[in-house]
Design an enzyme around this catalytic site. Sequence first.
Site, PDB file in Angstrom:
ATOM      1  N   HIS B  57      -7.142  -9.747  -8.605  1.00 35.20           N
ATOM      2  CA  HIS B  57      -6.985  -8.328  -8.935  1.00 35.20           C
ATOM      3  C   HIS B  57      -6.037  -7.644  -7.959  1.00 35.20           C
ATOM      4  O   HIS B  57      -6.044  -6.429  -7.830  1.00 35.20           O
ATOM      5  CB  HIS B  57      -8.335  -7.622  -8.883  1.00 35.20           C
ATOM      6  CG  HIS B  57      -9.396  -8.285  -9.688  1.00 35.20           C
ATOM      7  ND1 HIS B  57      -9.257  -8.484 -11.034  1.00 35.20           N
ATOM      8  CD2 HIS B  57     -10.594  -8.815  -9.356  1.00 35.20           C
ATOM      9  CE1 HIS B  57     -10.343  -9.101 -11.500  1.00 35.20           C
ATOM     10  NE2 HIS B  57     -11.166  -9.324 -10.493  1.00 35.20           N
ATOM     11  N   HIS B 219     -11.267  -9.341 -15.894  1.00 32.95           N
ATOM     12  CA  HIS B 219     -11.336 -10.790 -15.731  1.00 32.95           C
ATOM     13  C   HIS B 219     -10.970 -11.475 -17.030  1.00 32.95           C
ATOM     14  O   HIS B 219     -11.319 -12.628 -17.262  1.00 32.95           O
ATOM     15  CB  HIS B 219     -12.734 -11.235 -15.332  1.00 32.95           C
ATOM     16  CG  HIS B 219     -13.284 -10.489 -14.174  1.00 32.95           C
ATOM     17  ND1 HIS B 219     -13.919  -9.283 -14.317  1.00 32.95           N
ATOM     18  CD2 HIS B 219     -13.276 -10.771 -12.852  1.00 32.95           C
ATOM     19  CE1 HIS B 219     -14.296  -8.851 -13.123  1.00 32.95           C
ATOM     20  NE2 HIS B 219     -13.912  -9.719 -12.221  1.00 32.95           N
TER      21      HIS B 219
END
Lengths: 333, 333, 209, 209
Positions: B57, B219
């Site tokens: 991320h 995700h």
Amino acid sequence: MKKLINDPDNVVREELEGVALAHSDLVKVVLEPFYVVRADAPVEGKVGIVSGGGSGHEPMHGGFVGMGMLDAACPGEVFTSPTPDQMFEATKAVNGGKGVLHIVKNYTGDVMNFEMAAELADGEGIEVEAVVIDDDVAVEDSLYTAGRRGVGATVLAEKICGAAAERGDDLAKVAEICRKVNDNAASMGMALTSCTVPSAGEPTFELGENEMEIGIGIHGEPGRKRMELKPADEITEMLLDPILEDLELSEGDEVLAFVNSMGGTPDIELYIIYRRLAQLLEEKGISITRNLIGAYITSLEMQGASITLLKLDDELTELWDAPVHTIAMRKGI
Amino acid sequence: MKKLINDPDNVVREELEGVALAHSDLVKVVLEPFYVVRADAPVEGKVGIVSGGGSGHEPMHGGFVGMGMLDAACPGEVFTSPTPDQMFEATKAVNGGKGVLHIVKNYTGDVMNFEMAAELADGEGIEVEAVVIDDDVAVEDSLYTAGRRGVGATVLAEKICGAAAERGDDLAKVAEICRKVNDNAASMGMALTSCTVPSAGEPTFELGENEMEIGIGIHGEPGRKRMELKPADEITEMLLDPILEDLELSEGDEVLAFVNSMGGTPDIELYIIYRRLAQLLEEKGISITRNLIGAYITSLEMQGASITLLKLDDELTELWDAPVHTIAMRKGI
Amino acid sequence: MVTKQEVLAWLNALTDTYNENKQHLTKLDSAIGDADHGGNMARGFNKALEKLSTTEEKDIGKILKNIGMTLVSTVGGASGPLYGTFYMRAGGAVEGKDELTDEEVVALFAAGLEGVLHRGKAEMGDKTMVDAMTPAVDALREAVEAGDSLGDALQKAVDAAEQGMKDTIPLVAKKGRASYLGERSAGHQDPGATSTYLMFKAARETFAP
Amino acid sequence: MVTKQEVLAWLNALTDTYNENKQHLTKLDSAIGDADHGGNMARGFNKALEKLSTTEEKDIGKILKNIGMTLVSTVGGASGPLYGTFYMRAGGAVEGKDELTDEEVVALFAAGLEGVLHRGKAEMGDKTMVDAMTPAVDALREAVEAGDSLGDALQKAVDAAEQGMKDTIPLVAKKGRASYLGERSAGHQDPGATSTYLMFKAARETFAP
Ligand SMILES: Nc1ncnc2c1ncn2[C@@H]1O[C@H](COP(=O)(O)OP(=O)(O)O)[C@@H](O)[C@H]1O
Ligand SMILES: Nc1ncnc2c1ncn2[C@@H]1O[C@H](COP(=O)(O)OP(=O)(O)O)[C@@H](O)[C@H]1O
Ligand SMILES: [Mg+2]
Ligand SMILES: [Mg+2]
Ligand SMILES: [Mg+2]
Ligand SMILES: [Mg+2]
């Protein structure tokens, strides 16, 4: 083609409208013709700096307009250099009486359009000097061709010249520093995937599932060669070697190392490249005293990366460290 | 799978080594177990702030470690929450005697691992408070499920709580501000393409040439629905509507508008979205007084974007504006 | 003899042909450039045509100059200044005229070519539009001097442009974006030479139908 | 009766089976999660096995506790704390033992399950590993209490785990990452229930071969 856009023909205009809505504290966006200019332009008594080029390389150049960097940026259509009237209007808008530097990437279109703009500015009595950036060592240089492309060094030149102008250097000096950056910088890029020009609607090129393009240009122009995908460490070496050869660095030299994403490559991969780059330079006794890691000169959503090294001296280091406040680069303020 | 990596199993370690080589002025990188901590930690007399989560991320969370934001970040494997020992070591490393705030994104794994870490810290007499961020309105909330995911608000909470800690607020107050940010923020994301987890080797999901996923997680978890690709203006509206519904904003409210790239979406598209977002909010009499536009909480190379709105008051605005100096966010210094 | 109406018809036909060949030109530019030549030409001529209505009252020279100025200010890239200069110079060569003799048609194209050479500094064989433009202008001039009808002369120009365009295929580019490719530019037809061929083709079809 | 050697064989077999099923588990996790469950289990058990050599001298309780601690500190995600707690609690239930009676085998798994329930707070039908673990432990206990051989009892546990695993397919997830999907989680088998089934299967094959 999958993009978050409305109409391919309106991509640049709508982006600029977005920038105008988002950053009116920093920049003014003019739409007829397109240019982005410092909110407080012209800065009296300061050399003005104008750059520009095709869109699709964001944050370059519009993201670099502001205190300590560019006074104005002229965005063309995607991957198409802007037109002389844009540069002319931008030049007039930033002229603070000490002349204007044009930072031009070495593409035939950019060079010719900036030339015509300089002729127009000259007609209005504005002193313009142009410096052409040509740092891409992927291109074999020759007196008889268009020469090398301008890539990553442009970002560094814009930051450093911006600082020089801000401290009060005159046009000749700012231009000299710009040439010094260009002479001491070299870049090389690669791609894992193609970009897609909105108006073209399909990828500029196709790479196989296991292929990469070494020496890619920032417009998706084919590079030196297409080859099998390699581990990041090897790719880093392949990018670094021609840069070292070009810059003739030697032990004890200090460099700024710039690892750039072509747009679609995540930070995590850039740091894997930086890691190897730092190891390789360390082995050669070259020290990285400054670095820049991120997406600064991109090719739309292309996956890939480029490395730029700039050989530093005290003057360049000091100018690199100077405060800057733009959309995409900020420090000291 | 095309990535600039060496071995899928070493991605996180090598990335952290790169960060260590690049940013030793700002952070210290510990490799056993993995965590990134402010170079000057622990800051005596200041509440420490630790966050963490799966890698992939970036720049979140490691890019947000530094003055005015996080004291430490714990990166897990790609998309896998980190382990309690990482958080425990990080918590000890940043404890300046005023306790430590854990900012936890609401994923079962993150919550359980942070819980275990807090138990360990408690055993050592370190006061820990955890705030769970759950701003993703794509997920239908319920008392009987895992609730909503933590996404974009995390970035804002880390910045704002960092500023609160920096000005000397105590742990209870910093935690209260964190909950306030969470309560007043809502997010929604979408994807044009999938990401590929390095160790999985293939895309997490497949989208057709003309499809998009609305309500995607960071995700690559499937979202609310898969549907035909729409123009950016319509997509912006589809993301904004559930956010407005959730926050119950009314005319005259001030917000921070955060348009985030999932990693592979270029700036140019983010500004096209921001443009429409600003227009839509303007129509409703809601004013954007602060904004953040770029790739701050990503999903590897996924193409897509998310919108987060945070309702501001004077306190939050002041804390947002406070100086910060991290790898990925910097102002006032 | 070419009338102002025929010149206007030429510009209309050019716009049509660039719109029709947008994908084709872009495709050629994808191979050795940056995939925008089709969009550039179409954008430029659509804009030029839009502005044409305001200049229709003017003479051929002014019309062409205006076309050139519009191209310069709307195309960008390499082709903007090059074709822009082409039409500005071409207009300069036929200033004040409302109709053109065959010799003046030759002068128009010759002046345009000179402008391109001046602006871009390319030589024959550099794999650019010059490789189509130079033989086309030469063929046109020779045929007119030899007393051919304008239709025949323009046909010879079109044939020469087509040949010049095809001859760019094996060449290694020395100018423009394709030159960055080095040896890898060989084997592809130059997009600018192709748009130049289309320019002569449209002239053949509208000047001496 | 299960010996320490058999417990070690079980842990070895588990490592093998998670390595073999890495892609399979990740594939299941791609559909309703984040594509890492296979990697998580394989990474955790490979590390645990690596550390096993240093604990081989210890009793079964200590060995299992160490496995649990290694899982907690190397897996992360949801499965790390859950399986970590499972093995730590399982070890706690057989502290000091070098071999296990059938009743102690039941106690081992029952304590593990309790740990998972405590840590994750999932209930039957939430579409998690609990849906395979609960019926398996119940079947194991009932069979041992009914006087079945350990082999038969473990086989019943495996069958119950398999059934529980398959029963997760139509369920709408209420816990874990799959719950974010709401209705869209239905129609997919839960990855954690699958790794739990594999755990009982390995026990069946090594405890009472
Ligand atoms: N120096 C030059 N002289 C003449 N023609 C040139 C020159 N450089 C480029 N060209 C022509 O321009 C064409 C490319 O135009 P275009 O794609 O619109 O611009 P860009 O290369 O800037 O993207 C080439 O195919 C070539 O024919
Ligand atoms: N609260 C819970 N209780 C029990 N099991 C759970 C819970 N939440 C998730 N799980 C299990 O964990 C599995 C996912 O594990 P894994 O993919 O390794 O972690 P993550 O979801 O963090 O990526 C799910 O398939 C489910 O069986
Ligand atoms: Mg171009
Ligand atoms: Mg996970
Ligand atoms: Mg082109
Ligand atoms: Mg998972």
